[in-house]
Design a protein around this motif. Structure first.
Motif, PDB file in Angstrom:
ATOM      1  N   ALA A   1      13.224   6.289  -5.421  1.00  0.00           N
ATOM      2  CA  ALA A   1      13.793   5.769  -6.665  1.00  0.00           C
ATOM      3  C   ALA A   1      13.872   4.248  -6.629  1.00  0.00           C
ATOM      4  N   TYR A   2      14.280   3.696  -5.494  1.00  0.00           N
ATOM      5  CA  TYR A   2      14.365   2.238  -5.365  1.00  0.00           C
ATOM      6  C   TYR A   2      12.989   1.592  -5.560  1.00  0.00           C
ATOM      7  N   TYR A   3      11.976   2.136  -4.900  1.00  0.00           N
ATOM      8  CA  TYR A   3      10.635   1.558  -5.037  1.00  0.00           C
ATOM      9  C   TYR A   3      10.078   1.768  -6.441  1.00  0.00           C
ATOM     10  N   ARG A   4      10.516   2.817  -7.129  1.00  0.00           N
ATOM     11  CA  ARG A   4      10.122   3.015  -8.527  1.00  0.00           C
ATOM     12  C   ARG A   4      10.754   1.918  -9.393  1.00  0.00           C
ATOM     13  N   ASP A   5      12.020   1.576  -9.112  1.00  0.00           N
ATOM     14  CA  ASP A   5      12.663   0.475  -9.845  1.00  0.00           C
ATOM     15  C   ASP A   5      11.900  -0.828  -9.640  1.00  0.00           C
ATOM     16  N   LEU A   6      11.466  -1.087  -8.405  1.00  0.00           N
ATOM     17  CA  LEU A   6      10.689  -2.299  -8.142  1.00  0.00           C
ATOM     18  C   LEU A   6       9.367  -2.275  -8.907  1.00  0.00           C
ATOM     19  N   ALA A   7       8.681  -1.129  -8.899  1.00  0.00           N
ATOM     20  CA  ALA A   7       7.386  -1.010  -9.568  1.00  0.00           C
ATOM     21  C   ALA A   7       7.509  -1.189 -11.084  1.00  0.00           C
ATOM     22  N   GLU A   8       8.660  -0.836 -11.630  1.00  0.00           N
ATOM     23  CA  GLU A   8       8.876  -0.947 -13.075  1.00  0.00           C
ATOM     24  C   GLU A   8       9.507  -2.281 -13.481  1.00  0.00           C
ATOM     25  N   SER A   9       9.720  -3.155 -12.524  1.00  0.00           N
ATOM     26  CA  SER A   9      10.309  -4.461 -12.803  1.00  0.00           C
ATOM     27  C   SER A   9       9.379  -5.310 -13.660  1.00  0.00           C
ATOM     28  N   LYS A  10       9.965  -6.193 -14.446  1.00  0.00           N
ATOM     29  CA  LYS A  10       9.178  -7.141 -15.227  1.00  0.00           C
ATOM     30  C   LYS A  10       8.644  -8.268 -14.353  1.00  0.00           C
ATOM     31  N   CYS A  11       9.216  -8.419 -13.184  1.00  0.00           N
ATOM     32  CA  CYS A  11       8.862  -9.498 -12.268  1.00  0.00           C
ATOM     33  C   CYS A  11       7.666  -9.077 -11.407  1.00  0.00           C
ATOM     34  N   SER A  12       6.561  -9.794 -11.538  1.00  0.00           N
ATOM     35  CA  SER A  12       5.356  -9.429 -10.779  1.00  0.00           C
ATOM     36  C   SER A  12       5.578  -9.574  -9.272  1.00  0.00           C
ATOM     37  N   PHE A  13       6.392 -10.549  -8.863  1.00  0.00           N
ATOM     38  CA  PHE A  13       6.689 -10.694  -7.440  1.00  0.00           C
ATOM     39  C   PHE A  13       7.350  -9.434  -6.899  1.00  0.00           C
ATOM     40  N   LEU A  14       8.343  -8.910  -7.619  1.00  0.00           N
ATOM     41  CA  LEU A  14       9.049  -7.713  -7.158  1.00  0.00           C
ATOM     42  C   LEU A  14       8.125  -6.501  -7.109  1.00  0.00           C
ATOM     43  N   LYS A  15       7.218  -6.390  -8.069  1.00  0.00           N
ATOM     44  CA  LYS A  15       6.253  -5.291  -8.048  1.00  0.00           C
ATOM     45  C   LYS A  15       5.399  -5.364  -6.783  1.00  0.00           C
ATOM     46  N   GLU A  16       4.881  -6.554  -6.510  1.00  0.00           N
ATOM     47  CA  GLU A  16       4.026  -6.733  -5.334  1.00  0.00           C
ATOM     48  C   GLU A  16       4.834  -6.597  -4.040  1.00  0.00           C
ATOM     49  N   TRP A  17       6.016  -7.163  -4.011  1.00  0.00           N
ATOM     50  CA  TRP A  17       6.876  -7.057  -2.827  1.00  0.00           C
ATOM     51  C   TRP A  17       7.217  -5.592  -2.550  1.00  0.00           C
ATOM     52  N   GLY A  18       7.562  -4.855  -3.599  1.00  0.00           N
ATOM     53  CA  GLY A  18       7.918  -3.447  -3.445  1.00  0.00           C
ATOM     54  C   GLY A  18       6.784  -2.639  -2.839  1.00  0.00           C
ATOM     55  N   ALA A  19       5.566  -2.863  -3.328  1.00  0.00           N
ATOM     56  CA  ALA A  19       4.409  -2.140  -2.787  1.00  0.00           C
ATOM     57  C   ALA A  19       4.179  -2.527  -1.330  1.00  0.00           C
ATOM     58  N   PHE A  20       4.263  -3.823  -1.031  1.00  0.00           N
ATOM     59  CA  PHE A  20       4.078  -4.283   0.349  1.00  0.00           C
ATOM     60  C   PHE A  20       5.164  -3.729   1.270  1.00  0.00           C
ATOM     61  N   ASP A  21       6.415  -3.849   0.873  1.00  0.00           N
ATOM     62  CA  ASP A  21       7.538  -3.411   1.696  1.00  0.00           C
ATOM     63  C   ASP A  21       7.471  -1.907   1.954  1.00  0.00           C
ATOM     64  N   ARG A  22       7.187  -1.143   0.910  1.00  0.00           N
ATOM     65  CA  ARG A  22       7.078   0.315   1.066  1.00  0.00           C
ATOM     66  C   ARG A  22       5.949   0.672   2.031  1.00  0.00           C
ATOM     67  N   ASN A  23       4.793   0.031   1.866  1.00  0.00           N
ATOM     68  CA  ASN A  23       3.661   0.313   2.759  1.00  0.00           C
ATOM     69  C   ASN A  23       3.978  -0.051   4.203  1.00  0.00           C
ATOM     70  N   LEU A  24       4.575  -1.204   4.411  1.00  0.00           N
ATOM     71  CA  LEU A  24       4.919  -1.640   5.763  1.00  0.00           C
ATOM     72  C   LEU A  24       5.924  -0.680   6.407  1.00  0.00           C
ATOM     73  N   ARG A  25       6.949  -0.322   5.672  1.00  0.00           N
ATOM     74  CA  ARG A  25       7.954   0.609   6.206  1.00  0.00           C
ATOM     75  C   ARG A  25       7.349   1.994   6.451  1.00  0.00           C
ATOM     76  N   ASN A  26       6.439   2.426   5.575  1.00  0.00           N
ATOM     77  CA  ASN A  26       5.776   3.715   5.774  1.00  0.00           C
ATOM     78  C   ASN A  26       4.912   3.717   7.031  1.00  0.00           C
ATOM     79  N   ILE A  27       4.196   2.630   7.262  1.00  0.00           N
ATOM     80  CA  ILE A  27       3.348   2.539   8.456  1.00  0.00           C
ATOM     81  C   ILE A  27       4.220   2.580   9.709  1.00  0.00           C
ATOM     82  N   ALA A  28       5.294   1.798   9.709  1.00  0.00           N
ATOM     83  CA  ALA A  28       6.200   1.785  10.870  1.00  0.00           C
ATOM     84  C   ALA A  28       6.831   3.166  11.079  1.00  0.00           C
ATOM     85  N   ALA A  29       7.237   3.823  10.004  1.00  0.00           N
ATOM     86  CA  ALA A  29       7.852   5.149  10.111  1.00  0.00           C
ATOM     87  C   ALA A  29       6.837   6.182  10.591  1.00  0.00           C
ATOM     88  N   ALA A  30       5.609   6.088  10.115  1.00  0.00           N
ATOM     89  CA  ALA A  30       4.570   7.034  10.537  1.00  0.00           C
ATOM     90  C   ALA A  30       4.262   6.883  12.018  1.00  0.00           C
TER      91      ALA A  30
END
Length: 170
Positions: A119-148
Protein backbone atom coordinates in the motif's frame (compact mmCIF):
# COMPACT_ATOMS: atom_id res chain seq x y z
CA UNK A 1 17.62 26.55 2.96
CA UNK A 2 20.65 24.52 4.05
CA UNK A 3 22.63 27.65 4.90
CA UNK A 4 19.79 28.75 7.17
CA UNK A 5 19.92 25.61 9.31
CA UNK A 6 21.61 25.51 12.66
CA UNK A 7 25.10 24.08 12.71
CA UNK A 8 25.01 20.40 13.67
CA UNK A 9 28.09 18.41 14.56
CA UNK A 10 28.02 14.64 14.18
CA UNK A 11 30.86 13.72 16.56
CA UNK A 12 30.15 11.14 19.23
CA UNK A 13 30.53 13.65 22.08
CA UNK A 14 27.70 15.87 20.85
CA UNK A 15 24.63 15.59 23.05
CA UNK A 16 21.14 16.46 21.95
CA UNK A 17 21.46 15.55 18.27
CA UNK A 18 17.85 14.88 17.27
CA UNK A 19 17.15 13.78 13.70
CA UNK A 20 13.41 14.37 14.14
CA UNK A 21 14.11 17.96 15.19
CA UNK A 22 16.22 18.55 12.07
CA UNK A 23 13.54 17.10 9.81
CA UNK A 24 10.86 19.23 11.46
CA UNK A 25 13.01 22.34 11.10
CA UNK A 26 13.46 21.67 7.38
CA UNK A 27 9.81 20.78 6.80
CA UNK A 28 8.71 24.08 8.37
CA UNK A 29 10.48 25.93 5.54
CA UNK A 30 8.85 23.95 2.69
CA UNK A 31 5.87 24.74 0.51
CA UNK A 32 2.70 22.78 1.17
CA UNK A 33 3.25 20.43 -1.78
CA UNK A 34 6.88 19.80 -0.84
CA UNK A 35 5.83 19.23 2.78
CA UNK A 36 3.35 16.57 1.61
CA UNK A 37 6.07 14.94 -0.51
CA UNK A 38 8.40 14.73 2.50
CA UNK A 39 5.54 13.41 4.62
CA UNK A 40 4.93 10.65 2.06
CA UNK A 41 8.62 9.81 1.94
CA UNK A 42 8.78 9.37 5.73
CA UNK A 43 5.47 7.46 5.86
CA UNK A 44 7.57 4.31 5.39
CA UNK A 45 8.54 4.59 9.06
CA UNK A 46 4.90 5.03 10.05
CA UNK A 47 4.26 1.67 8.37
CA UNK A 48 7.09 0.14 10.39
CA UNK A 49 5.65 1.64 13.58
CA UNK A 50 2.14 0.35 12.86
CA UNK A 51 3.53 -3.14 12.18
CA UNK A 52 5.50 -3.05 15.43
CA UNK A 53 2.50 -1.87 17.46
CA UNK A 54 0.19 -4.53 16.01
CA UNK A 55 2.83 -7.13 16.90
CA UNK A 56 2.84 -5.76 20.49
CA UNK A 57 6.42 -4.51 20.24
CA UNK A 58 7.29 -1.27 22.01
CA UNK A 59 9.79 -0.14 19.38
CA UNK A 60 8.96 3.23 17.77
CA UNK A 61 11.05 4.77 15.00
CA UNK A 62 11.18 8.55 15.48
CA UNK A 63 11.67 9.11 11.75
CA UNK A 64 7.98 8.46 11.14
CA UNK A 65 5.52 11.31 10.79
CA UNK A 66 3.35 9.97 13.59
CA UNK A 67 4.14 9.89 17.28
CA UNK A 68 3.59 6.74 19.34
CA UNK A 69 0.36 8.30 20.61
CA UNK A 70 -0.84 8.94 17.06
CA UNK A 71 -0.09 5.32 16.11
CA UNK A 72 -2.30 4.31 19.03
CA UNK A 73 -4.95 6.72 17.76
CA UNK A 74 -4.84 5.07 14.32
CA UNK A 75 -5.10 1.52 15.64
CA UNK A 76 -7.39 1.93 18.64
CA UNK A 77 -9.48 4.99 17.81
CA UNK A 78 -9.40 4.25 14.08
CA UNK A 79 -8.30 7.70 12.98
CA UNK A 80 -7.12 6.62 9.53
CA UNK A 81 -7.01 10.23 8.32
CA UNK A 82 -3.47 10.44 9.74
CA UNK A 83 -2.26 7.94 7.11
CA UNK A 84 -1.64 8.14 3.38
CA UNK A 85 -4.64 6.98 1.28
CA UNK A 86 -3.64 3.41 0.32
CA UNK A 87 -2.03 2.73 3.72
CA UNK A 88 -5.17 4.02 5.46
CA UNK A 89 -7.35 1.66 3.42
CA UNK A 90 -5.04 -1.29 4.14
CA UNK A 91 -4.81 -0.62 7.88
CA UNK A 92 -8.57 -0.13 8.09
CA UNK A 93 -9.21 -3.50 6.42
CA UNK A 94 -6.89 -5.34 8.78
CA UNK A 95 -8.00 -3.55 11.95
CA UNK A 96 -11.66 -4.11 11.16
CA UNK A 97 -10.97 -7.74 10.21
CA UNK A 98 -9.72 -8.14 13.79
CA UNK A 99 -13.12 -7.08 15.16
CA UNK A 100 -15.01 -9.87 16.84
CA UNK A 101 -18.35 -8.19 16.17
CA UNK A 102 -17.87 -7.63 12.44
CA UNK A 103 -20.94 -8.28 10.30
CA UNK A 104 -19.24 -9.99 7.39
CA UNK A 105 -16.32 -12.32 7.04
CA UNK A 106 -13.24 -10.56 5.71
CA UNK A 107 -10.54 -12.73 4.21
CA UNK A 108 -7.15 -11.08 3.95
CA UNK A 109 -3.62 -12.15 3.20
CA UNK A 110 -2.13 -13.29 6.50
CA UNK A 111 0.92 -11.12 5.92
CA UNK A 112 -0.06 -7.66 7.19
CA UNK A 113 3.52 -6.43 6.80
CA UNK A 114 3.61 -7.17 3.10
CA UNK A 115 0.14 -5.68 2.58
CA UNK A 116 0.96 -2.38 4.30
CA UNK A 117 4.23 -1.96 2.39
CA UNK A 118 2.48 -2.74 -0.90
CA UNK A 119 0.00 0.00 0.00
CA UNK A 120 2.83 2.40 0.84
CA UNK A 121 4.57 1.80 -2.49
CA UNK A 122 1.22 2.22 -4.26
CA UNK A 123 0.89 5.65 -2.59
CA UNK A 124 4.35 6.55 -3.89
CA UNK A 125 3.51 5.32 -7.41
CA UNK A 126 0.33 7.43 -7.42
CA UNK A 127 2.10 10.56 -6.20
CA UNK A 128 2.09 13.68 -8.35
CA UNK A 129 5.80 14.05 -7.60
CA UNK A 130 7.94 12.31 -10.22
CA UNK A 131 10.83 12.03 -7.75
CA UNK A 132 8.66 10.07 -5.31
CA UNK A 133 7.44 7.77 -8.09
CA UNK A 134 11.00 7.00 -9.14
CA UNK A 135 12.27 6.77 -5.55
CA UNK A 136 9.44 4.39 -4.63
CA UNK A 137 10.25 2.05 -7.52
CA UNK A 138 13.97 2.15 -6.70
CA UNK A 139 13.48 1.68 -2.95
CA UNK A 140 11.03 -1.19 -3.41
CA UNK A 141 13.34 -2.96 -5.87
CA UNK A 142 16.39 -2.52 -3.64
CA UNK A 143 14.55 -3.78 -0.55
CA UNK A 144 13.11 -6.70 -2.54
CA UNK A 145 16.56 -7.73 -3.78
CA UNK A 146 17.99 -7.56 -0.25
CA UNK A 147 15.02 -9.50 1.16
CA UNK A 148 15.25 -12.14 -1.58
CA UNK A 149 18.96 -12.69 -0.94
CA UNK A 150 18.38 -12.98 2.82
CA UNK A 151 15.45 -15.37 2.27
CA UNK A 152 17.48 -17.61 -0.03
CA UNK A 153 20.36 -17.70 2.46
CA UNK A 154 17.91 -18.63 5.23
CA UNK A 155 16.19 -21.27 3.10
CA UNK A 156 12.89 -19.36 3.12
CA UNK A 157 10.46 -18.86 0.25
CA UNK A 158 11.38 -15.67 -1.60
CA UNK A 159 7.76 -14.92 -2.58
CA UNK A 160 6.90 -14.54 1.11
CA UNK A 161 9.27 -11.60 1.62
CA UNK A 162 8.99 -9.49 -1.54
CA UNK A 163 6.54 -6.67 -2.17
CA UNK A 164 4.74 -5.57 -5.32
CA UNK A 165 5.13 -6.77 -8.85
CA UNK A 166 7.21 -6.11 -11.94
CA UNK A 167 10.33 -7.42 -13.57
CA UNK A 168 12.51 -7.47 -10.44
CA UNK A 169 9.84 -9.27 -8.41
CA UNK A 170 9.37 -11.87 -11.14
Amino acid sequence: MVAGLREWTLDSDTKGFDVREIIDEIVDELTTSDREAVRLLYAYYDCENIIARRAKRERHNQLGNLSAEQITEVLEERNYSLLTPAVAKCVKLYVEADDEERDEEITLDANFERAIFEAYYRDLAESKCSFLKEWGAFDRNLRNIAAAIAAREAGRVVADVIVGDGEIVE
